[in-house]
Design an enzyme around this catalytic site. Sequence first.
Site, PDB file in Angstrom:
ATOM      1  N   ASN A 318      43.610 -56.547 -42.822  1.00  0.00           N
ATOM      2  CA  ASN A 318      43.846 -55.958 -44.145  1.00  0.00           C
ATOM      3  C   ASN A 318      42.523 -55.783 -44.887  1.00  0.00           C
ATOM      4  O   ASN A 318      42.319 -56.291 -45.998  1.00  0.00           O
ATOM      5  CB  ASN A 318      44.805 -56.834 -44.957  1.00  0.00           C
ATOM      6  CG  ASN A 318      45.594 -56.028 -45.970  1.00  0.00           C
ATOM      7  OD1 ASN A 318      45.318 -54.845 -46.185  1.00  0.00           O
ATOM      8  ND2 ASN A 318      46.556 -56.658 -46.614  1.00  0.00           N
ATOM      9  N   HIS A 349      50.834 -60.181 -53.473  1.00  0.00           N
ATOM     10  CA  HIS A 349      51.761 -60.043 -52.351  1.00  0.00           C
ATOM     11  C   HIS A 349      53.220 -60.151 -52.789  1.00  0.00           C
ATOM     12  O   HIS A 349      54.086 -59.515 -52.180  1.00  0.00           O
ATOM     13  CB  HIS A 349      51.464 -61.096 -51.281  1.00  0.00           C
ATOM     14  CG  HIS A 349      50.405 -60.683 -50.308  1.00  0.00           C
ATOM     15  ND1 HIS A 349      49.073 -60.943 -50.502  1.00  0.00           N
ATOM     16  CD2 HIS A 349      50.479 -60.000 -49.137  1.00  0.00           C
ATOM     17  CE1 HIS A 349      48.368 -60.464 -49.495  1.00  0.00           C
ATOM     18  NE2 HIS A 349      49.202 -59.874 -48.655  1.00  0.00           N
TER      19      HIS A 349
END
Length: 495
Positions: A318, A349
């Site tokens: 990521n 998140h």
Amino acid sequence: QVNFVVCQLFALLAAIWFRTYLHSSKTSPFIRHVVATLLGLYLALFCFGWYALHFVIQSGISYYIMIIIGVENMHKYCFVFALGYLTVCQITRVYIFDYGQYSADFSGPMMIITQKITSLAFEIHDGMFRKKEDLTPSQRCLAVRRMPSLLEYLSYNCNFMGILAGPLCSYKDYITFIEGRSYQLQQSEANGKEDTKYEQTDPSPNIAVAQKLLICGLSLLFHMTITKTLPVEYNIDDNFRATASWPVRFFYLYVSLMAARPKYYFAWTLADAINNAAGFGFRGYDKNGVTRWDLISNLRIQQIEFSTSFKMFLDNWNIQTALWLKRVCYERATFSPTIQTFILSAIWHGVYPGYYLTFLTGVLMTLAARAIRNNIRHYFVESPAVKVCYDIITWMATQIAISYTVVPFVLLSVKPSFTFYSSCYFCLHIASIVVLSVFPLKRTQKGSKKHETIQPVWSKTLEEENLLQKNSYSSTNNSFSQKQEITCRYQTLKQ
């Protein structure tokens, strides 16, 4: 999930059409902005229904905040609003509608839009308010020195290439791509002297797109055939915990978490291929003259699977999110930057408790891994044979540590996560605390003029890699400004 995949495949075809028939040499930036935005909103509407309105509302209110607050403080207000709006939507989605469901829900695109809103707000603040000498090299080169129009802003946030799965890109790179400005590559010889500058023609992305689609196909095949046979939940099965030996349990922990990764490989690689198919993502040529289409790539699979340190794994997983965390949090934090960065990552998140358990565990693991690497690695790198043994051991330790850390991220809830950790007697938590008690940890000097030399969680190497990517594009409207931009970035690399 089916809608998501169908929309991404449609976006891939649209990207090919966009590059072929709406190439910057054939049409105006205005048309390209309009088409990219409308296609993006159409895909969002098809995939998420009326929930897609959240994308427009979040972007619209953030733009209004930028206009009325002014460049001095707008980055703070945009950051709080965008992250707060995302969190409210996540709370609603998780605790009211479908707790624990792995659906491709509307909060996924909102996470990417939140990154773009906050990144651009900080870049405008850096470019229009802060003094150039107060900025780090990367901040200087990413700084935006004019307020974008509403169309440019919506196009950046909601274009069809990245609205569903990203990845994050800098505003300058996106505008340069849309406007089709010529760019120069500046080669440097081994002795550090500058070579001649030359105009680069528009290279074809076809080979890169084909390679990435092949990776997508293999990842999807692996996910559909292998992943379901190795569920992460089996790590907390009562019978398995009672009968399996410790080596078997740790081996299954590793393979079950490894099997959970291909779905991310599929989604991120497909998103990268879509951008490349539209002509976005080129970052120059390597030393052999081969084109590189990884300007906004989000992962490097080989480096992930063969990581020999916690840092190496984070550097290659990521990637764009890691850079976002570094630029909006780590570099600007006044205290405990590592802890603040992990907390922001958990909030971004979502609101599942497992995310917070994972990222708080990640703080311990990161600091412990850093302490071990700083204090003992140099003893094992002199002899090639010893270094091979050291690399094998650190690979095994890294893979187990990563798997141990992210189990709550997959299990989501508190009870199963604590069931797993308690079944392992919190062994790696305790080991990390012991390591931090025994080995000294180098302190970072936040706030000093050497701010840009600090080694963050995500590694300076990744930032240098990203800066190198920027060499592929000019970021201003005339040739004089282009020359300044290239010089700025070349000097940054030398620093």
